[in-house]
Scaffold this motif. Structure first.
Motif, PDB file in Angstrom:
ATOM      1  N   LEU A 189      20.880 -11.975  66.859  1.00 18.85           N
ATOM      2  CA  LEU A 189      19.477 -12.322  66.635  1.00 18.85           C
ATOM      3  C   LEU A 189      19.084 -13.568  67.415  1.00 18.85           C
ATOM      4  CD1 LEU A 189      16.798 -11.856  65.242  1.00 18.85           C
ATOM      5  CD2 LEU A 189      17.682 -13.083  63.242  1.00 18.85           C
ATOM      6  N   THR A 190      19.943 -14.578  67.446  1.00 16.78           N
ATOM      7  CA  THR A 190      19.605 -15.794  68.182  1.00 16.78           C
ATOM      8  C   THR A 190      19.532 -15.533  69.680  1.00 16.78           C
ATOM      9  OG1 THR A 190      21.960 -16.462  68.192  1.00 16.78           O
ATOM     10  CG2 THR A 190      20.563 -17.347  66.439  1.00 16.78           C
ATOM     11  N   ARG A 191      20.336 -14.575  70.170  1.00 21.98           N
ATOM     12  CA  ARG A 191      20.233 -14.214  71.591  1.00 21.98           C
ATOM     13  C   ARG A 191      18.906 -13.523  71.870  1.00 21.98           C
ATOM     14  NH1 ARG A 191      25.922 -13.099  71.290  1.00 21.98           N
ATOM     15  NH2 ARG A 191      25.527 -10.920  70.767  1.00 21.98           N
ATOM     16  N   LEU A 192      18.510 -12.644  70.965  1.00 25.61           N
ATOM     17  CA  LEU A 192      17.245 -11.932  71.147  1.00 25.61           C
ATOM     18  C   LEU A 192      16.046 -12.877  71.045  1.00 25.61           C
ATOM     19  CD1 LEU A 192      17.908  -8.683  69.046  1.00 25.61           C
ATOM     20  CD2 LEU A 192      18.008  -8.944  71.525  1.00 25.61           C
ATOM     21  N   LEU A 193      16.213 -13.959  70.304  1.00 29.40           N
ATOM     22  CA  LEU A 193      15.128 -14.920  70.116  1.00 29.40           C
ATOM     23  C   LEU A 193      15.131 -16.030  71.154  1.00 29.40           C
ATOM     24  CD1 LEU A 193      15.262 -15.362  66.223  1.00 29.40           C
ATOM     25  CD2 LEU A 193      13.506 -14.145  67.530  1.00 29.40           C
ATOM     26  N   SER A 194      16.028 -15.951  72.127  1.00 29.65           N
ATOM     27  CA  SER A 194      16.146 -17.032  73.099  1.00 29.65           C
ATOM     28  C   SER A 194      14.814 -17.300  73.778  1.00 29.65           C
ATOM     29  CB  SER A 194      17.199 -16.685  74.156  1.00 29.65           C
ATOM     30  OG  SER A 194      16.845 -15.495  74.847  1.00 29.65           O
ATOM     31  N   GLY A 195      14.491 -18.565  73.908  1.00 25.76           N
ATOM     32  CA  GLY A 195      13.215 -18.979  74.496  1.00 25.76           C
ATOM     33  C   GLY A 195      12.699 -20.202  73.772  1.00 25.76           C
ATOM     34  N   GLU A 196      11.990 -21.056  74.488  1.00 29.56           N
ATOM     35  CA  GLU A 196      11.532 -22.308  73.911  1.00 29.56           C
ATOM     36  C   GLU A 196      10.651 -22.108  72.684  1.00 29.56           C
ATOM     37  OE1 GLU A 196       9.684 -24.776  76.779  1.00 29.56           O
ATOM     38  OE2 GLU A 196      11.403 -24.853  78.128  1.00 29.56           O
ATOM     39  N   GLU A 197       9.877 -21.027  72.685  1.00 31.38           N
ATOM     40  CA  GLU A 197       8.953 -20.812  71.574  1.00 31.38           C
ATOM     41  C   GLU A 197       9.676 -20.420  70.292  1.00 31.38           C
ATOM     42  OE1 GLU A 197       9.532 -16.874  73.612  1.00 31.38           O
ATOM     43  OE2 GLU A 197       9.282 -18.970  74.205  1.00 31.38           O
ATOM     44  N   ASN A 198      10.967 -20.087  70.368  1.00 27.36           N
ATOM     45  CA  ASN A 198      11.702 -19.612  69.196  1.00 27.36           C
ATOM     46  C   ASN A 198      12.798 -20.568  68.726  1.00 27.36           C
ATOM     47  OD1 ASN A 198      10.311 -17.091  69.042  1.00 27.36           O
ATOM     48  ND2 ASN A 198      11.567 -16.306  70.713  1.00 27.36           N
ATOM     49  N   VAL A 199      12.869 -21.781  69.287  1.00 30.38           N
ATOM     50  CA  VAL A 199      13.992 -22.668  68.956  1.00 30.38           C
ATOM     51  C   VAL A 199      14.016 -23.025  67.478  1.00 30.38           C
ATOM     52  CG1 VAL A 199      14.299 -23.611  71.270  1.00 30.38           C
ATOM     53  CG2 VAL A 199      12.641 -24.667  69.717  1.00 30.38           C
ATOM     54  N   SER A 200      12.872 -23.191  66.855  1.00 33.43           N
ATOM     55  CA  SER A 200      12.831 -23.529  65.427  1.00 33.43           C
ATOM     56  C   SER A 200      13.369 -22.386  64.587  1.00 33.43           C
ATOM     57  CB  SER A 200      11.404 -23.877  64.993  1.00 33.43           C
ATOM     58  OG  SER A 200      10.940 -25.021  65.655  1.00 33.43           O
ATOM     59  N   GLU A 201      13.026 -21.160  64.976  1.00 36.47           N
ATOM     60  CA  GLU A 201      13.523 -19.994  64.238  1.00 36.47           C
ATOM     61  C   GLU A 201      15.017 -19.816  64.451  1.00 36.47           C
ATOM     62  OE1 GLU A 201      12.214 -15.372  63.352  1.00 36.47           O
ATOM     63  OE2 GLU A 201      11.307 -16.469  65.022  1.00 36.47           O
ATOM     64  N   ILE A 202      15.490 -20.058  65.668  1.00 38.92           N
ATOM     65  CA  ILE A 202      16.926 -19.996  65.948  1.00 38.92           C
ATOM     66  C   ILE A 202      17.660 -21.018  65.099  1.00 38.92           C
ATOM     67  CG2 ILE A 202      18.691 -20.423  67.703  1.00 38.92           C
ATOM     68  CD1 ILE A 202      16.707 -19.306  69.766  1.00 38.92           C
ATOM     69  N   ALA A 203      17.124 -22.227  65.021  1.00 43.53           N
ATOM     70  CA  ALA A 203      17.752 -23.277  64.212  1.00 43.53           C
ATOM     71  C   ALA A 203      17.818 -22.860  62.746  1.00 43.53           C
ATOM     72  CB  ALA A 203      16.985 -24.581  64.367  1.00 43.53           C
ATOM     73  N   ALA A 204      16.757 -22.229  62.246  1.00 43.51           N
ATOM     74  CA  ALA A 204      16.734 -21.801  60.847  1.00 43.51           C
ATOM     75  C   ALA A 204      17.777 -20.725  60.580  1.00 43.51           C
ATOM     76  CB  ALA A 204      15.335 -21.293  60.487  1.00 43.51           C
ATOM     77  N   VAL A 205      17.917 -19.781  61.515  1.00 39.31           N
ATOM     78  CA  VAL A 205      18.924 -18.729  61.369  1.00 39.31           C
ATOM     79  C   VAL A 205      20.322 -19.334  61.322  1.00 39.31           C
ATOM     80  CG1 VAL A 205      20.016 -16.750  62.509  1.00 39.31           C
ATOM     81  CG2 VAL A 205      17.517 -16.927  62.420  1.00 39.31           C
ATOM     82  N   CYS A 206      20.606 -20.256  62.236  1.00 38.09           N
ATOM     83  CA  CYS A 206      21.938 -20.874  62.298  1.00 38.09           C
ATOM     84  C   CYS A 206      22.199 -21.741  61.079  1.00 38.09           C
ATOM     85  CB  CYS A 206      22.067 -21.706  63.567  1.00 38.09           C
ATOM     86  SG  CYS A 206      22.056 -20.750  65.095  1.00 38.09           S
ATOM     87  N   GLU A 207      21.190 -22.471  60.630  1.00 34.72           N
ATOM     88  CA  GLU A 207      21.371 -23.338  59.466  1.00 34.72           C
ATOM     89  C   GLU A 207      21.778 -22.533  58.239  1.00 34.72           C
ATOM     90  OE1 GLU A 207      19.017 -26.962  57.188  1.00 34.72           O
ATOM     91  OE2 GLU A 207      17.857 -25.388  58.180  1.00 34.72           O
ATOM     92  N   ARG A 208      21.098 -21.407  58.015  1.00 34.64           N
ATOM     93  CA  ARG A 208      21.450 -20.557  56.867  1.00 34.64           C
ATOM     94  C   ARG A 208      22.835 -19.952  57.052  1.00 34.64           C
ATOM     95  NH1 ARG A 208      21.160 -15.046  55.301  1.00 34.64           N
ATOM     96  NH2 ARG A 208      20.575 -14.751  53.088  1.00 34.64           N
ATOM     97  N   ALA A 209      23.129 -19.485  58.261  1.00 42.19           N
ATOM     98  CA  ALA A 209      24.416 -18.833  58.512  1.00 42.19           C
ATOM     99  C   ALA A 209      25.579 -19.789  58.310  1.00 42.19           C
ATOM    100  CB  ALA A 209      24.445 -18.259  59.924  1.00 42.19           C
ATOM    101  N   LEU A 210      25.406 -21.052  58.674  1.00 41.47           N
ATOM    102  CA  LEU A 210      26.489 -22.023  58.550  1.00 41.47           C
ATOM    103  C   LEU A 210      26.815 -22.357  57.096  1.00 41.47           C
ATOM    104  CD1 LEU A 210      25.634 -24.349  61.556  1.00 41.47           C
ATOM    105  CD2 LEU A 210      27.703 -22.960  61.279  1.00 41.47           C
ATOM    106  N   ARG A 211      25.943 -22.020  56.167  1.00 45.24           N
ATOM    107  CA  ARG A 211      26.279 -22.181  54.751  1.00 45.24           C
ATOM    108  C   ARG A 211      27.391 -21.223  54.348  1.00 45.24           C
ATOM    109  NH1 ARG A 211      20.091 -21.570  52.592  1.00 45.24           N
ATOM    110  NH2 ARG A 211      19.147 -23.230  53.871  1.00 45.24           N
TER     111      ARG A 211
END
Length: 411
Positions: A189-211
């Motif tokens: 999902l983070t690869r599919l969301l790659s792009g400056e406009e999606n960095v906040s969403e990528i961060a949110a995905v990773c933050e939840r996953a790291l739990r």
């Protein structure tokens, strides 16, 4: 009306297994179902284990002896196991009634020599929903559809499979699969969301996953870079420090070069200014004299070896190339990280190393001399055994002197 629908068994039994175990009846979507976690401890533990096993394997009839083996195992005494199982099935039906499920006693069907979760009752299990969404995402043609399906899949995952039953033999492989598949979904999902406009969403995905998977370096790398790109390098540095500490304490390994590079990018973004030459000199001096080996890429290592070979012939020095490999490893990736930790921490300042392949590192020892290689090898092996006493890996070293490339010795 709802009452008539319940009488016709039109409600769906929604079962959660990720992060907690729960069952509920719903007339809405699975995600909207209200489900309270079940307390699986105490005397009722075996009853809930029976229910969970039948639900997860509801696509087939489960033989009586299979259930007995699952519920009691090989080491437990079983007086009249068939009668005990019948009693537990009766108690399981009572438990389902207490949950308020419509026609609860009909959910477990008795058949000659087996039991089964009623195939006529519409039942949705998050494990199967998770797997189905992944399959749909993989076959979807439109990017928008793939992203939507991956997002829904990761939302279904809420933690390890059947926590509380994690030490049961049938649960462990499904739990390992679930976590691995979830991490992979987040990375896709983070690869599919790659792009400056999606960095906040990528961060949110990773933050939840790291739990759920804090030891995942790839998730940490993407989280750090997303935080840096979104203007939060200070938080990115904290994420790196936490990840580095976890890797050291839990696995006994150093952060990978890729993770360290993400950290350096965050630090550079945090400073935002050119570094004074005096500070650069201090950093270089600190790095040069910190008493540790230095890793470099293959091309740089090759250049250093060639240069050292020329210097050896001119100055009559005895530089050595050391090949370090390992065997008897059940987890090659982890053992490689451990070997690299040893090389980084127990080589001398000025020694450099590179990774040659999956199970071998090369080390350049500029000032070692053939007479000192044995001492160096013994030091590396001793530190490995001391630092990683539970490792089954065995370190093997071979070397040759640059002044005489044809001479090879084994240890």
């Amino acid at each position: 009306m709802v009452e008539n629908a319940a009488e016709r068994n039109e409600s769906t039994i929604c079962v959660r297994t990720f992060g907690a175990f729960s069952l509920s009846a719903s007339y809405a979507s699975f995600e909207e179902a209200t489900q309270d976690p079940i307390n699986i401890t105490g005397r009722a533990r075996r009853i809930w284990s029976l229910i969970a096993y039948l639900v997860v394997h509801r696509d087939r009839e489960v033989p009586v002896m299979e259930l007995i083996d699952v519920l009691w195992g090989e080491g437990e005494e079983r007086d009249d196991p068939l009668k005990t199982l019948q009693h537990n099935v009766s108690r399981a039906r009572d438990m389902l009634v207490r949950l308020g499920l419509p026609n609860a006693r009909e959910l477990i069907v008795s058949q000659p020599g087996s039991y089964r979760w009623n195939p006529k009752r519409n039942t949705v299990v998050d494990l199967e929903l998770f797997q189905g969404l992944i399959a749909q995402a993989e076959s979807a043609e439109e990017l928008e559809d793939r992203v939507a399906l991956h997002k829904r899949a990761i939302s279904v995952y809420r933690g390890d499979f059947l926590p509380g039953f994690e030490f049961e033999n049938w649960v462990t492989p499904i739990s390992v699969y679930g976590r691995s598949a979830y991490v992979n979904e987040c990375l896709i999902l983070t690869r599919l969301l790659s792009g400056e406009e999606n960095v906040s969403e990528i961060a949110a995905v990773c933050e939840r996953a790291l739990r759920f998977a804090p030891e995942s370096e790839e998730l940490n790398i993407r989280y750090i870079r997303a935080l840096t790109a979104s203007g939060c390098p200070e938080k990115a540095v904290i994420v790196y420090e936490n990840a580095s500490r976890l890797l050291s304490d839990k696995l006994g390994v150093l952060p990978s070069p890729e993770l360290q590079l993400a950290y350096e990018e965050a630090r550079q973004a945090m400073s935002g200014e050119a570094m004074p030459i005096a500070a650069i000199r201090n950093i270089l001096n600190e790095q040069a004299f910190d008493g540790k080996g230095m890793r470099c890429d293959w091309n740089s290592f090759l250049s250093l070896v060639r240069r050292e070979a020329r210097n050896t012939s001119r100055a009559n020095r005895r530089a050595v190339v050391l090949a370090v490999s390992y065997s008897n490893s059940k987890n090659p990736a982890l053992e490689a990280r451990r070997v690299e930790t040893v090389l980084s921490q127990r080589l001398r300042s000025g020694d450099v190393y590179t990774r040659l392949n999956a199970k071998q590192f090369l080390v350049l020892l500029p000032e070692a001399g053939e007479e000192n290689v044995g001492i160096i090898v013994d030091r590396l092996k001793a530190f490995f055994a001391q630092r990683f006493p539970r490792s089954a890996a065995r370190i093997k070293c071979e070397w040759y002197c640059l002044e005489d490339p044809g001479l090879a010795k084994r240890r």
